[in-house]
Design a protein around this motif. Structure first.
Motif, PDB file in Angstrom:
ATOM      1  N   ILE A  50      26.440   6.726  24.377  1.00  0.00           N
ATOM      2  CA  ILE A  50      27.323   7.577  25.177  1.00  0.00           C
ATOM      3  C   ILE A  50      28.494   8.096  24.348  1.00  0.00           C
ATOM      4  CG2 ILE A  50      28.873   7.605  27.173  1.00  0.00           C
ATOM      5  CD1 ILE A  50      27.029   5.575  28.511  1.00  0.00           C
ATOM      6  N   VAL A  51      29.090   7.237  23.533  1.00  0.00           N
ATOM      7  CA  VAL A  51      30.280   7.629  22.766  1.00  0.00           C
ATOM      8  C   VAL A  51      29.933   8.120  21.368  1.00  0.00           C
ATOM      9  CG1 VAL A  51      31.692   5.997  24.057  1.00  0.00           C
ATOM     10  CG2 VAL A  51      30.666   5.289  21.883  1.00  0.00           C
ATOM     11  N   SER A  52      28.645   8.316  21.092  1.00  0.00           N
ATOM     12  CA  SER A  52      28.173   8.879  19.816  1.00  0.00           C
ATOM     13  C   SER A  52      28.471   7.983  18.621  1.00  0.00           C
ATOM     14  CB  SER A  52      28.795  10.269  19.575  1.00  0.00           C
ATOM     15  OG  SER A  52      28.436  11.157  20.602  1.00  0.00           O
ATOM     16  N   GLU A  53      28.397   6.679  18.824  1.00  0.00           N
ATOM     17  CA  GLU A  53      28.474   5.772  17.684  1.00  0.00           C
ATOM     18  C   GLU A  53      27.152   5.721  16.932  1.00  0.00           C
ATOM     19  OE1 GLU A  53      29.797   1.904  18.658  1.00  0.00           O
ATOM     20  OE2 GLU A  53      31.863   2.499  19.088  1.00  0.00           O
ATOM     21  N   ILE A  54      26.062   6.014  17.613  1.00  0.00           N
ATOM     22  CA  ILE A  54      24.751   6.121  16.981  1.00  0.00           C
ATOM     23  C   ILE A  54      24.114   7.423  17.449  1.00  0.00           C
ATOM     24  CG2 ILE A  54      24.413   3.644  16.746  1.00  0.00           C
ATOM     25  CD1 ILE A  54      22.666   3.689  19.214  1.00  0.00           C
ATOM     26  N   SER A  84      37.716  11.929  15.317  1.00  0.00           N
ATOM     27  CA  SER A  84      37.790  13.388  15.426  1.00  0.00           C
ATOM     28  C   SER A  84      36.434  14.071  15.284  1.00  0.00           C
ATOM     29  CB  SER A  84      38.743  13.928  14.355  1.00  0.00           C
ATOM     30  OG  SER A  84      38.260  13.615  13.054  1.00  0.00           O
ATOM     31  N   GLN A  85      35.347  13.301  15.282  1.00  0.00           N
ATOM     32  CA  GLN A  85      34.041  13.917  15.089  1.00  0.00           C
ATOM     33  C   GLN A  85      33.678  14.782  16.295  1.00  0.00           C
ATOM     34  OE1 GLN A  85      31.612  10.443  14.567  1.00  0.00           O
ATOM     35  NE2 GLN A  85      31.104  10.282  16.738  1.00  0.00           N
ATOM     36  N   PRO A  86      33.089  15.952  16.075  1.00  0.00           N
ATOM     37  CA  PRO A  86      32.769  16.850  17.193  1.00  0.00           C
ATOM     38  C   PRO A  86      31.556  16.353  17.970  1.00  0.00           C
ATOM     39  CG  PRO A  86      31.973  17.769  15.136  1.00  0.00           C
ATOM     40  CD  PRO A  86      32.742  16.533  14.772  1.00  0.00           C
ATOM     41  N   LYS A  87      31.454  16.793  19.204  1.00  0.00           N
ATOM     42  CA  LYS A  87      30.302  16.456  20.028  1.00  0.00           C
ATOM     43  C   LYS A  87      29.135  17.363  19.672  1.00  0.00           C
ATOM     44  CE  LYS A  87      32.859  14.657  24.006  1.00  0.00           C
ATOM     45  NZ  LYS A  87      33.070  14.765  25.478  1.00  0.00           N
ATOM     46  N   LEU A  88      27.950  16.773  19.692  1.00  0.00           N
ATOM     47  CA  LEU A  88      26.740  17.518  19.370  1.00  0.00           C
ATOM     48  C   LEU A  88      25.800  17.503  20.562  1.00  0.00           C
ATOM     49  CD1 LEU A  88      25.934  16.266  15.743  1.00  0.00           C
ATOM     50  CD2 LEU A  88      27.091  18.375  16.409  1.00  0.00           C
ATOM     51  N   PRO A 145      25.025  12.270  13.040  1.00  0.00           N
ATOM     52  CA  PRO A 145      24.907  12.394  11.578  1.00  0.00           C
ATOM     53  C   PRO A 145      25.758  11.370  10.839  1.00  0.00           C
ATOM     54  CG  PRO A 145      25.114  14.564  12.582  1.00  0.00           C
ATOM     55  CD  PRO A 145      25.328  13.571  13.684  1.00  0.00           C
ATOM     56  N   GLY A 146      25.116  10.660   9.927  1.00  0.00           N
ATOM     57  CA  GLY A 146      25.806   9.679   9.109  1.00  0.00           C
ATOM     58  C   GLY A 146      26.038   8.341   9.766  1.00  0.00           C
TER      59      GLY A 146
END
Length: 486
Positions: free
Chosen positions: A471-475, A113-117, A478-479
């Motif tokens: 691409i999928v914001s695994e890295i 559920s983390q938002p896109k940045l 934040p955090g």
């Protein structure tokens, strides 16, 4: 008894002692002279509640001590049972979860559920660990260049990896500069961070792979009588000495800062603690690659400096290994998301192994240290081979421990530490091929070819997951990167 030593008023005979003798001496019956005794009873419901009281004599009687303390009683019902969880269980969360059959929040996993940045905000988390990509790519390029069994186009493939490494290095450097300019103070914070700062040496490891790649794919293109070749060899010599000075300074300054600026628990030891000493250790690897083509007046200083730096790095690594093994014995394997970093332990013995053989082979054929035929090139090459085999087995042991650890609990999300499954292992494969060449053993050489294919496949596997993770914001989120405490 001799009469000369017998008193005139005493007599001895062979009769046994009787109680009546004591009665006469004490003026009464000895049995009547007994005082009250403390008699131990069998106790009550709990054996530990045994007490003492004045009672009749029996065979368990104890003489009353007027100075004794009052009876001491232990109520076992008030004693807490010994906890069955050891420090290993209390630290390793995975073992607790397996024992209790419960799942807990894994801080290393991505939140769905983390938002896109926007990319500008994600750039803040572009860390020094990204240089693990470039050092691994450069390591693969060097590995391809020394294959014992080659086919047409193999060197071209290696040159592609070398150029790709230069491209990746330029991209990573550009993003790092952009991060530090966009976020003032980020440069200092990154170097002082207790976790991200440990990855600063990967920049210098990338530089080392560029130097060795340049030797393998650029210098060899020039003929020995080409005027450009002499200039390029001089440039390589200058690059080597600049690298030695900078990496030695990194090893001294960074460890000094870690000693006074941070407190690390040995129960949380990670192989990444070895990274500050890694770059100066690879000076020996660089020397083993470039020294053979250098003129004699510059070759010997390079070999001596390379040997000293290799010894420094390996010695510090051996000291660190003691804490590493102690951590594994006390609290178990690292978190599954970081077990790929266990392959870092393969690096020091592997690179030392190939450096010994490479530097010994770089000596002139007629080398004789004292001009007495004792310490000549043949003896040194034999000693280097024996030492290399000794170290190769140690590297193999760390390699197998890391494989078992990763397969025991495979990581779920990508982390840049996955590149540790590539770069240290390139050194292990190069060491294997070097030993095969020294022994002239075709079986070992073919094993080296097979391991090279595995390394290239692993490089492609990690690269795919690296791109996907961005691409999928695994890295770069934040955090999720090395700029947070683990």
């Amino acid at each position: 008894m001799d009469p000369r030593y017998q008193s005139s008023d005493s007599a001895f005979d062979n009769r046994s002692f009787q109680p009546e003798d004591l009665d006469g001496a004490l003026g009464g019956s000895a049995l009547e002279q007994r005082a009250s005794r403390w008699v131990q009873t069998p106790g009550g419901r709990f054996p530990a509640e045994s007490v003492y009281f004045v009672g009749n004599d029996d065979e368990r009687a104890f003489t009353l001590d007027p100075n004794a303390k009052s009876a001491f009683t232990i109520n076992e019902r008030s004693v807490q049972p010994t906890p069955d969880d050891s420090p290993r269980h209390s630290v390793d969360l995975e073992k607790q979860n397996d024992k209790n059959h419960q799942s807990s929040l894994d801080l290393h996993r991505k939140d769905a559920s983390q938002p896109k940045l926007p990319f500008g905000q994600r750039l803040r988390h572009f860390t020094w660990a990204w240089y693990t990509l470039t050092m691994s790519t450069g390591g693969v390029a060097t590995l391809i260049s020394i294959q014992p069994h080659q086919f047409p186009g193999l060197i071209t493939i290696g040159a592609i990896f070398y150029i790709l490494n230069l491209f990746f290095f330029a991209i990573v450097c550009g993003f790092m500069v952009l991060r530090f300019t966009k976020f003032p103070g980020a440069f200092k914070d990154s170097l002082c961070h207790e976790r991200e700062g440990l990855f600063f040496p990967t920049f210098w490891l990338s530089v080392a792979t560029i130097i060795t790649g340049t030797q393998k794919y650029v210098i060899v293109m020039y003929e020995s009588n080409d005027s450009m070749r002499g200039w390029m060899l001089t440039s390589m010599s200058i690059a080597f000495w600049a690298y030695v000075v900078c990496t030695f300074a990194v090893a001294v300054i960074q460890y000094s800062f870690l000693f006074v600026g941070h407190t690390y628990l040995l129960t949380k030891f990670m192989p990444s603690w070895l990274l500050p000493i890694f770059p100066v250790m690879l000076a020996g690897t660089i020397a083993s690659v470039i020294a053979a083509d250098q003129p004699l007046q510059s070759r010997f200083p390079i070999l001596v400096a390379g040997l000293g730096c290799q010894g420094l790095g390996f010695t510090v690594s051996i000291i660190m290994y003691a804490h590493y093994i102690g951590r594994l014995m006390q609290v178990g394997l690292p978190n599954r998301e970081h077990r790929g970093a266990m392959f870092i332990g393969v690096g020091p013995p592997s690179f030392t192994c190939l450096a010994f053989i490479g530097m010994a082979n770089a000596l002139p054929q007629d080398f004789d240290l004292q001009r007495d035929g004792l310490m000549d090139g043949h003896l040194l090459r034999t000693m280097a081979l024996v030492s290399a085999i000794f170290l190769w087995v140690l590297a193999m042991w760390f390699f197998m421990i890391a494989i078992i650890g990763v397969l025991h609990s495979r990581p779920k999300d990508f982390h840049l530490g996955w590149w540790a499954m590539v770069f240290p292992n390139t050194g292990f494969v190069i060491a294997t091929i070097s030993i095969g060449n020294a022994l002239q053993d075709e079986v070992i050489r073919y094993v080296g070819n097979a391991l090279t294919i595995c390394i290239v496949c692993m490089w492609a596997f990690v690269l795919y997951h690296n791109i996907r993770a961005v691409i999928v914001s695994e890295i770069m989120y934040p955090g999720r990167d090395e700029d947070v405490e683990d």
